[in-house]
Scaffold this motif. Structure first.
Motif, PDB file in Angstrom:
ATOM      1  N   UNK A   1       0.826  -1.203   0.000  1.00 15.06           N
ATOM      2  CA  UNK A   1       0.000   0.000   0.000  1.00 15.06           C
ATOM      3  C   UNK A   1       0.862   1.255   0.000  1.00 15.06           C
ATOM      4  N   UNK A   2       2.022   1.182   0.632  1.00 14.08           N
ATOM      5  CA  UNK A   2       2.936   2.324   0.595  1.00 14.08           C
ATOM      6  C   UNK A   2       3.452   2.542  -0.832  1.00 14.08           C
ATOM      7  N   UNK A   3       3.701   1.450  -1.552  1.00 11.91           N
ATOM      8  CA  UNK A   3       4.100   1.602  -2.960  1.00 11.91           C
ATOM      9  C   UNK A   3       2.972   2.248  -3.768  1.00 11.91           C
ATOM     10  N   UNK A   4       1.742   1.857  -3.486  1.00  5.22           N
ATOM     11  CA  UNK A   4       0.605   2.476  -4.171  1.00  5.22           C
ATOM     12  C   UNK A   4       0.536   3.965  -3.868  1.00  5.22           C
ATOM     13  N   UNK A   5       0.771   4.314  -2.618  1.00  9.03           N
ATOM     14  CA  UNK A   5       0.729   5.726  -2.236  1.00  9.03           C
ATOM     15  C   UNK A   5       1.849   6.495  -2.940  1.00  9.03           C
TER      16      UNK A   5
ATOM     17  N   UNK B   1      -5.027   2.711  -9.394  1.00  8.22           N
ATOM     18  CA  UNK B   1      -6.238   2.277  -8.707  1.00  8.22           C
ATOM     19  C   UNK B   1      -6.396   0.758  -8.777  1.00  8.22           C
ATOM     20  N   UNK B   2      -6.125   0.182  -9.953  1.00  5.70           N
ATOM     21  CA  UNK B   2      -6.250  -1.267 -10.103  1.00  5.70           C
ATOM     22  C   UNK B   2      -5.212  -2.002  -9.261  1.00  5.70           C
ATOM     23  N   UNK B   3      -3.988  -1.499  -9.248  1.00 10.93           N
ATOM     24  CA  UNK B   3      -2.942  -2.120  -8.440  1.00 10.93           C
ATOM     25  C   UNK B   3      -3.291  -2.057  -6.959  1.00 10.93           C
ATOM     26  N   UNK B   4      -3.814  -0.911  -6.533  1.00  8.46           N
ATOM     27  CA  UNK B   4      -4.265  -0.771  -5.155  1.00  8.46           C
ATOM     28  C   UNK B   4      -5.389  -1.759  -4.870  1.00  8.46           C
ATOM     29  N   UNK B   5      -6.322  -1.876  -5.806  1.00 13.46           N
ATOM     30  CA  UNK B   5      -7.409  -2.834  -5.631  1.00 13.46           C
ATOM     31  C   UNK B   5      -6.917  -4.261  -5.501  1.00 13.46           C
ATOM     32  N   UNK B   6      -5.898  -4.616  -6.262  1.00 12.76           N
ATOM     33  CA  UNK B   6      -5.329  -5.966  -6.177  1.00 12.76           C
ATOM     34  C   UNK B   6      -4.702  -6.191  -4.804  1.00 12.76           C
TER      35      UNK B   6
ATOM     36  N   UNK C   1      -5.480  -4.693  -1.995  1.00 10.56           N
ATOM     37  CA  UNK C   1      -6.564  -4.793  -1.014  1.00 10.56           C
ATOM     38  C   UNK C   1      -7.251  -6.152  -1.112  1.00 10.56           C
ATOM     39  N   UNK C   2      -7.383  -6.646  -2.336  1.00  9.91           N
ATOM     40  CA  UNK C   2      -8.007  -7.948  -2.539  1.00  9.91           C
ATOM     41  C   UNK C   2      -7.180  -9.070  -1.918  1.00  9.91           C
ATOM     42  N   UNK C   3      -5.865  -8.981  -2.071  1.00 12.07           N
ATOM     43  CA  UNK C   3      -4.986 -10.005  -1.486  1.00 12.07           C
ATOM     44  C   UNK C   3      -5.077  -9.998   0.030  1.00 12.07           C
ATOM     45  N   UNK C   4      -5.106  -8.808   0.613  1.00  7.60           N
ATOM     46  CA  UNK C   4      -5.272  -8.696   2.060  1.00  7.60           C
ATOM     47  C   UNK C   4      -6.615  -9.267   2.488  1.00  7.60           C
ATOM     48  N   UNK C   5      -7.674  -8.898   1.769  1.00  6.62           N
ATOM     49  CA  UNK C   5      -9.004  -9.386   2.120  1.00  6.62           C
ATOM     50  C   UNK C   5      -9.075 -10.905   2.051  1.00  6.62           C
TER      51      UNK C   5
ATOM     52  N   UNK D   1     -14.559  -6.261  -0.796  1.00 10.51           N
ATOM     53  CA  UNK D   1     -13.257  -5.641  -1.085  1.00 10.51           C
ATOM     54  C   UNK D   1     -12.496  -6.462  -2.110  1.00 10.51           C
ATOM     55  N   UNK D   2     -12.534  -7.770  -1.942  1.00  6.67           N
ATOM     56  CA  UNK D   2     -11.866  -8.654  -2.900  1.00  6.67           C
ATOM     57  C   UNK D   2     -12.488  -8.510  -4.290  1.00  6.67           C
TER      58      UNK D   2
END
Length: 481
Positions: free
Chosen positions: A182-186, A248-253, A255-259, A298-299
């Protein structure tokens, strides 16, 4: 005969007949781009000032236009603006209402520009402002992960490869493994910002404005960092939108992995985590059920975000220069992605904070077999080549499986029969704390390394990646419909 529209669009002078009603509905974009209203008003106000500086408007004309636009701004903010069926898009609506307020003078606002450069400018400004809200929401998820990591103390759990138990890791290390993506996404948001903050205004339809507009001054007034270098590219470029959708898609991925892991760990088969009732749902049929629906949604949203990216890339593929109406599809994708993230991130941050750790179940899943690598490392320290040590420990594992015993339950005689270095000191290796203590290298899962990592994560959160102008999304510059 097909029904025709009674509209009088900005370009109607060329045409003898009104547009077919169904074609008009397909062509119009007001239902999507109306949220650009306040940004559009702002750009128009600054454009009026640029026209005055270029000698196109008198000071009185500029003042009247800016005052009329200020009335529009207040109408949009209060929700009192009345759209008309003839409003093709937000730009048409703004210009139409401006003419109602100030008379024919309102038509001068369109001097030296096109909707081609106006819409590209509006979308860039909107996205520049919204990135601040997105970074703030993302930071809350990161803080939730970090808070969980700091609260984990010295708890450990099995680490997994191929979804099979592998080696013990500290729970804090596990939480932080989701913090850093998530830090990389930020950071990507920060990297993206300068490429968004390039002003197309002044490119007009494609060839550049026919009036001596000071584009650099205009860009500074609007908050852009630079002006587009080529008028053809300025109106055609949607790289910034596609790049945002990738982020946004990378962030979504991520978040999905965490979920996914939270869902697994909350299952009865794992039982490492528990979702409080406030962030779970039940079954309409089975009274005993407690479902992780919010994490499942979220996933699923990762698929939505990937769809927005794919849709825009498909639109952009093969487009000729310069502007094409295909580009009208960009806003639905950008708005959709932003809305998805800003709806998911706050709920996810709260849900992560509320997760309960079942420490006994988690640590109880770490059996002696997970220290097999440590046993091989011990043999290496005694002089064996690693491949030979690996094979020796493999025999130990095979023996334990054949006997239905844990590695640390095997008798000394059986171990020595496999290799003379498997003495009583070897059995002492098979302890989780011993395994963790060996891994204090930078980035490792040992206690000292994780403590350093926690400090680094906390320091990372203090560094905002966006300029000040994007951090605080001013209410008067945002229109959501």
């Amino acid at each position: 005969m097909a029904e025709t529209s009674a509209s009088s669009p900005l370009w109607a002078g060329r045409f003898e007949q009104p547009m077919d009603a169904a074609a008009w509905a397909l062509n119009a974009s007001l239902s999507v781009d109306r949220r650009l209203a306040l940004v559009d008003v702002r750009v128009n106000q600054v454009w009026a000032e640029a026209l005055e500086e270029a000698g196109v408007l008198s000071a009185a004309e500029r003042a009247a236009l800016v005052a009329g636009l200020e009335t529009l701004r207040q109408e949009f903010q209060s929700g009192n603006f009345v759209f008309q069926p003839t409003d093709e898009d937000i730009h048409t609506a703004v210009e139409r209402r401006l003419r109602e307020l100030v008379g024919p003078l309102g038509g001068k606002i369109a001097t030296g520009r096109s909707r081609n450069d106006l819409v590209a400018t509006d979308l860039r400004l909107w996205l520049m402002e919204q990135l601040g809200a997105l970074e703030g929401a993302l930071l809350e998820v990161q803080k939730a992960l970090l808070d969980q990591a700091e609260a984990s103390g010295d708890l450990y759990l099995p680490g997994y490869t191929h979804l099979q138990r592998a080696q013990p890791v500290l729970l804090a290390h596990w939480w932080l493994a989701y913090f850093w993506p998530l830090e990389r996404d930020r950071q990507r948001l920060g990297d993206l910002y300068p490429r968004i903050a390039v002003m197309p205004m002044g490119a007009a339809a494609l060839a550049g404005s026919g009036f001596p507009i000071d584009r650099e001054h205009l860009a500074r007034r609007l908050g852009f960092l630079a002006v587009a270098s080529n008028s053809l590219d300025a109106v055609a470029d949607r790289d910034f939108a596609a790049e945002f959708l990738f982020v946004a898609a990378m962030l979504g991925i991520h978040l999905s992995q965490l979920a996914e892991m939270v869902i697994l760990f909350c299952s009865q088969e794992f039982g490492f985590l528990e979702i409080p009732d406030a962030f779970a749902t039940g079954s309409s049929l089975m009274p005993q059920k407690k479902n992780p629906d919010l994490f499942e949604l979220t996933r699923a949203k990762a698929g939505t975000l990937l769809g927005h990216l794919t849709a825009l890339l498909a639109v952009l593929k093969g487009l000729p220069l310069a502007y094409n109406k295909d580009l009208q599809e960009d806003k639905a994708q950008v708005f959709g992605a932003m809305d998805t993230l800003l709806s998911v991130l706050p709920v996810l941050a709260a849900a992560i904070r509320a997760l309960r750790v079942r420490a006994e179940r988690m640590q109880g899943a770490v059996s002696a077999e997970l220290m097999a690598t440590d046993l091989a490392d011990y043999l290496v320290e005694q002089g064996l080549p690693f491949r030979e040590a690996h094979a020796v420990v493999g025999q130990v594992v095979r023996l334990a499986l054949a006997r239905g015993q844990s590695l640390d339950a095997l008798d000394q005689e059986a171990l020595l029969a496999i290799h003379p270095l498997l003495d009583e000191r070897a059995l002492a290796i098979l302890q989780p704390r011993h395994s963790l203590a060996r891994r204090n290298l930078s980035g490792g899962s040992g206690p000292l390394a994780v403590r350093t990592q926690l400090h680094a994560a906390r320091a990372a959160l203090l560094q905002r990646v966006l300029p000040d102008s994007s951090e605080n999304v001013r209410e008067e510059r945002t229109s959501r419909s």
